[in-house]
Design a protein around this motif. Structure first.
Motif, PDB file in Angstrom:
ATOM      1  N   PRO A 150      -5.905   6.737   1.446  1.00 24.76           N
ATOM      2  CA  PRO A 150      -5.653   5.418   0.876  1.00 24.76           C
ATOM      3  C   PRO A 150      -5.762   5.422  -0.640  1.00 24.76           C
ATOM      4  O   PRO A 150      -6.529   6.181  -1.211  1.00 24.76           O
ATOM      5  CB  PRO A 150      -6.741   4.537   1.490  1.00 24.76           C
ATOM      6  CG  PRO A 150      -7.602   5.393   2.313  1.00 24.76           C
ATOM      7  CD  PRO A 150      -7.055   6.779   2.328  1.00 24.76           C
ATOM      8  N   ARG A 176      -8.266  -1.355   2.530  1.00 25.04           N
ATOM      9  CA  ARG A 176      -6.850  -1.528   2.793  1.00 25.04           C
ATOM     10  C   ARG A 176      -6.639  -2.923   3.363  1.00 25.04           C
ATOM     11  O   ARG A 176      -7.016  -3.191   4.494  1.00 25.04           O
ATOM     12  CB  ARG A 176      -6.349  -0.492   3.785  1.00 25.04           C
ATOM     13  CG  ARG A 176      -6.488   0.938   3.300  1.00 25.04           C
ATOM     14  CD  ARG A 176      -5.537   1.238   2.197  1.00 25.04           C
ATOM     15  NE  ARG A 176      -4.424   2.000   2.706  1.00 25.04           N
ATOM     16  CZ  ARG A 176      -3.540   2.594   1.941  1.00 25.04           C
ATOM     17  NH1 ARG A 176      -3.635   2.535   0.647  1.00 25.04           N
ATOM     18  NH2 ARG A 176      -2.551   3.241   2.468  1.00 25.04           N
ATOM     19  N   GLU A 197       0.838  -1.211   0.000  1.00 24.38           N
ATOM     20  CA  GLU A 197       0.000   0.000   0.000  1.00 24.38           C
ATOM     21  C   GLU A 197       0.869   1.256   0.000  1.00 24.38           C
ATOM     22  O   GLU A 197       0.562   2.231  -0.699  1.00 24.38           O
ATOM     23  CB  GLU A 197      -0.924  -0.006   1.214  1.00 24.38           C
ATOM     24  CG  GLU A 197      -1.972  -1.098   1.157  1.00 24.38           C
ATOM     25  CD  GLU A 197      -2.598  -1.402   2.513  1.00 24.38           C
ATOM     26  OE1 GLU A 197      -2.356  -0.640   3.481  1.00 24.38           O
ATOM     27  OE2 GLU A 197      -3.318  -2.405   2.606  1.00 24.38           O
TER      28      GLU A 197
END
Length: 167
Positions: free
Chosen positions: A142, A147, A101
């Motif tokens: 994000p 996530r 991420e």
């Protein structure tokens, strides 16, 4: 420089829960993009471990000398107190998801992202307008609405889910 991996003993110099090789296998399994170079992968894992240290976990560190947040003592999961050297696999997977991420955020900067389509007009040419993404907090948003790292960490965080605050 090779990562020092936490193995559940509470190493005072540990930098990660996963190796660059583990991250590469994770990327193949889950189809995520990571850098090809091992030093860049290790840097991502270090950054993810630092971000994890800022999270509020169940229990407390097993030793005041350990470098990372895990292993922990007093962690209750499914009505069972886990051993002091317990290092859940989901912590390792969560770190790798968080590293992926972070890489996504690096290659897709917040100021270049577009929000949801709020208007689309089709006549001769297509005209698409995107909603602005507000980022007043100064924190990164994000890259995607979900996530995977948060899913991995959910059972081990001190607070989980939605909380109402009375004003």
């Amino acid at each position: 420089m090779t990562l020092i991996i936490e193995d559940g003993t509470g190493k005072p110099d540990a930098e990660s829960y996963a190796s660059a090789e583990d991250l590469a296998m994770y990327a193949v399994k889950f189809g995520v993009t990571i850098p090809a170079e091992v030093p860049a992968q290790e840097a991502l894992l270090r950054r993810a471990a630092l971000a994890m240290d800022g999270m509020t976990w169940k229990g407390r560190k097993s030793s005041s000398e350990q470098a990372l947040s895990w292993p922990r003592r007093g962690v209750e999961l499914d009505y069972e107190i886990k051993p002091d050297n317990y290092l859940p696999a989901r912590i390792q997977y969560g770190q790798m998801a968080l590293a992926a991420e972070i890489h996504t955020d690096d290659i897709d900067p917040v100021d270049q992202r577009q929000g949801a389509v709020i208007r689309e007009r089709v006549e001769g040419a297509v005209d698409v307008e995107y909603a602005p993404i507000s980022n007043k907090s100064g924190r990164l948003l994000p890259a995607a609405p979900d996530r995977p790292s948060r899913t991995q960490f959910a059972d081990y965080l001190a607070k989980r889910g939605l909380f109402a605050v009375r004003a």
